[in-house]
Write a protein that holds these residues in place. Structure first.
Motif, PDB file in Angstrom:
ATOM      1  N   UNK A   7     -13.745  -5.294  91.875  1.00  0.00           N
ATOM      2  CA  UNK A   7     -13.789  -6.924  91.162  1.00  0.00           C
ATOM      3  C   UNK A   7     -14.615  -7.603  92.203  1.00  0.00           C
ATOM      4  N   UNK A   8     -15.187  -8.629  91.652  1.00  0.00           N
ATOM      5  CA  UNK A   8     -16.085  -9.528  92.735  1.00  0.00           C
ATOM      6  C   UNK A   8     -16.018 -10.880  92.279  1.00  0.00           C
ATOM      7  N   UNK A   9     -14.627 -11.289  92.375  1.00  0.00           N
ATOM      8  CA  UNK A   9     -14.417 -13.210  92.033  1.00  0.00           C
ATOM      9  C   UNK A   9     -15.285 -13.800  93.019  1.00  0.00           C
ATOM     10  N   UNK A  10     -15.857 -14.782  92.710  1.00  0.00           N
ATOM     11  CA  UNK A  10     -16.542 -15.695  93.662  1.00  0.00           C
ATOM     12  C   UNK A  10     -15.774 -17.188  93.835  1.00  0.00           C
ATOM     13  N   UNK A  11     -15.998 -17.417  94.855  1.00  0.00           N
ATOM     14  CA  UNK A  11     -15.147 -19.080  95.205  1.00  0.00           C
ATOM     15  C   UNK A  11     -16.208 -19.843  95.821  1.00  0.00           C
ATOM     16  N   UNK A  12     -16.058 -21.052  95.455  1.00  0.00           N
ATOM     17  CA  UNK A  12     -16.837 -22.178  95.853  1.00  0.00           C
ATOM     18  C   UNK A  12     -16.020 -23.393  96.185  1.00  0.00           C
ATOM     19  N   UNK A  13     -16.200 -24.068  97.232  1.00  0.00           N
ATOM     20  CA  UNK A  13     -15.280 -25.573  97.452  1.00  0.00           C
ATOM     21  C   UNK A  13     -15.248 -26.274  96.078  1.00  0.00           C
ATOM     22  N   UNK A  14     -16.398 -26.407  95.338  1.00  0.00           N
ATOM     23  CA  UNK A  14     -16.477 -27.162  94.098  1.00  0.00           C
ATOM     24  C   UNK A  14     -16.044 -26.523  92.665  1.00  0.00           C
ATOM     25  N   UNK A  15     -15.268 -25.268  92.979  1.00  0.00           N
ATOM     26  CA  UNK A  15     -15.014 -24.824  91.539  1.00  0.00           C
ATOM     27  C   UNK A  15     -14.167 -25.367  90.989  1.00  0.00           C
ATOM     28  N   UNK A  16     -14.281 -25.414  89.622  1.00  0.00           N
ATOM     29  CA  UNK A  16     -13.276 -26.116  88.493  1.00  0.00           C
ATOM     30  C   UNK A  16     -11.926 -25.716  88.713  1.00  0.00           C
ATOM     31  N   UNK A  17     -11.757 -23.985  88.808  1.00  0.00           N
ATOM     32  CA  UNK A  17     -10.619 -23.752  88.991  1.00  0.00           C
ATOM     33  C   UNK A  17      -9.993 -23.714  90.335  1.00  0.00           C
ATOM     34  N   UNK A  18      -8.661 -24.276  90.436  1.00  0.00           N
ATOM     35  CA  UNK A  18      -8.157 -24.208  92.033  1.00  0.00           C
ATOM     36  C   UNK A  18      -8.008 -22.882  92.367  1.00  0.00           C
ATOM     37  N   UNK A  19      -8.763 -22.369  93.400  1.00  0.00           N
ATOM     38  CA  UNK A  19      -8.466 -20.975  93.863  1.00  0.00           C
ATOM     39  C   UNK A  19      -7.599 -20.739  95.099  1.00  0.00           C
ATOM     40  N   UNK A  20      -7.733 -22.066  95.979  1.00  0.00           N
ATOM     41  CA  UNK A  20      -7.034 -22.110  97.185  1.00  0.00           C
ATOM     42  C   UNK A  20      -5.738 -22.465  97.058  1.00  0.00           C
ATOM     43  N   UNK A  21      -4.692 -21.718  97.251  1.00  0.00           N
ATOM     44  CA  UNK A  21      -3.239 -22.288  97.413  1.00  0.00           C
ATOM     45  C   UNK A  21      -3.037 -22.849  98.490  1.00  0.00           C
ATOM     46  N   UNK A  22      -3.467 -22.395  99.676  1.00  0.00           N
ATOM     47  CA  UNK A  22      -3.225 -23.146 100.973  1.00  0.00           C
ATOM     48  C   UNK A  22      -3.665 -22.316 102.047  1.00  0.00           C
ATOM     49  N   UNK A  23      -3.139 -22.721 103.478  1.00  0.00           N
ATOM     50  CA  UNK A  23      -3.461 -21.948 104.612  1.00  0.00           C
ATOM     51  C   UNK A  23      -2.162 -22.218 105.214  1.00  0.00           C
ATOM     52  N   UNK A  24      -1.371 -20.903 105.400  1.00  0.00           N
ATOM     53  CA  UNK A  24      -0.290 -20.799 106.162  1.00  0.00           C
ATOM     54  C   UNK A  24      -0.282 -21.045 107.666  1.00  0.00           C
ATOM     55  N   UNK A 114     -12.873 -22.375 109.884  1.00  0.00           N
ATOM     56  CA  UNK A 114     -12.631 -23.506 110.750  1.00  0.00           C
ATOM     57  C   UNK A 114     -11.126 -23.730 111.141  1.00  0.00           C
ATOM     58  N   UNK A 115     -10.179 -23.025 110.019  1.00  0.00           N
ATOM     59  CA  UNK A 115      -8.814 -23.339 110.610  1.00  0.00           C
ATOM     60  C   UNK A 115      -8.526 -22.723 111.773  1.00  0.00           C
ATOM     61  N   UNK A 116      -9.301 -21.534 112.406  1.00  0.00           N
ATOM     62  CA  UNK A 116      -8.798 -20.880 113.434  1.00  0.00           C
ATOM     63  C   UNK A 116      -8.946 -21.905 114.766  1.00  0.00           C
ATOM     64  N   UNK A 117      -9.642 -23.349 114.473  1.00  0.00           N
ATOM     65  CA  UNK A 117      -9.582 -23.922 115.774  1.00  0.00           C
ATOM     66  C   UNK A 117      -8.014 -23.892 116.354  1.00  0.00           C
ATOM     67  N   UNK A 118      -8.116 -24.162 117.574  1.00  0.00           N
ATOM     68  CA  UNK A 118      -6.619 -24.113 118.370  1.00  0.00           C
ATOM     69  C   UNK A 118      -6.025 -25.440 117.757  1.00  0.00           C
ATOM     70  N   UNK A 119      -6.648 -26.422 117.612  1.00  0.00           N
ATOM     71  CA  UNK A 119      -5.943 -27.759 117.453  1.00  0.00           C
ATOM     72  C   UNK A 119      -5.589 -27.971 115.844  1.00  0.00           C
ATOM     73  N   UNK A 120      -6.073 -26.932 114.762  1.00  0.00           N
ATOM     74  CA  UNK A 120      -5.658 -27.296 113.555  1.00  0.00           C
ATOM     75  C   UNK A 120      -4.337 -26.860 113.141  1.00  0.00           C
ATOM     76  N   UNK A 121      -3.794 -27.714 112.237  1.00  0.00           N
ATOM     77  CA  UNK A 121      -2.209 -27.656 111.919  1.00  0.00           C
ATOM     78  C   UNK A 121      -2.414 -27.542 110.261  1.00  0.00           C
ATOM     79  N   UNK A 122      -1.442 -26.604 109.683  1.00  0.00           N
ATOM     80  CA  UNK A 122      -1.644 -26.732 108.327  1.00  0.00           C
ATOM     81  C   UNK A 122      -0.801 -27.703 107.592  1.00  0.00           C
ATOM     82  N   UNK A 123      -1.221 -27.800 106.464  1.00  0.00           N
ATOM     83  CA  UNK A 123      -0.304 -28.903 105.700  1.00  0.00           C
ATOM     84  C   UNK A 123       1.480 -28.553 105.651  1.00  0.00           C
TER      85      UNK A 123
END
Length: 146
Positions: A7-24, A114-123
């Motif tokens: 399958x090849x689902x495609x994701x964009x930041x401006x998608x109408x359907x929320x695909x990103x649940x979060x980043x742990x 960009x979440x790999x930045x050492x100073x990044x913190x998850x929600x």
């Protein structure tokens, strides 16, 4: 032999359907495949040990040409980013025992990296996602008869 099912689902930041649940906290990107909440999985993300390594990896990503890959190796898994064409990147994964290529535009995939930045913190609300990943790994068999 398993039949190929891709399958090849495609994701964009401006998608109408929320695909990103979060980043742990361990930088796994929790994605609802095609926005389907019942098919959620954790895609291993980029982890670096220093700002210099972070900059180097982002530069490598930005310089990818069609056909080239960027391998994000982790202790327990790996993530392969393949440049398909300008502004289209495939991230290989397996969902429900089937190979899947998730397609991202450059802006979206770079935002995740960009979440790999050492100073990044998850929600704070995404910490539970990391616990879910740990529970899933504990449910896997540690050895199998061959």
């Amino acid at each position: 032999m398993r039949p190929l099912f891709c399958l090849s689902p495609r994701y964009r930041l401006d998608d109408e359907s929320p695909w990103l649940e979060g980043i742990d906290p361990s930088r796994h990107y929790w994605i609802a495949v095609n926005g389907e909440k019942k098919v959620t999985f954790a895609l291993p993300g980029l982890i670096v040990s220093s700002i210099d390594e972070f900059k180097q990896m982002i530069r490598r990503f930005r310089s990818l040409q069609p056909g080239e890959i960027l391998n994000l190796a982790r202790i327990s898994s790996r993530c392969i980013i393949r440049c398909v064409t300008n502004n289209c990147y495939a991230v290989e994964a397996e969902v429900n025992n089937a190979p899947v290529c998730h397609l991202f535009d450059q802006e979206t995939l770079e935002s995740l990296l960009m979440t790999a930045h050492p100073n990044w913190q998850c929600a704070p609300s995404h910490i539970e996602l990391g616990r879910n990943l740990l529970l899933r790994s504990l449910a896997q068999p540690t050895a199998s008869k061959g």
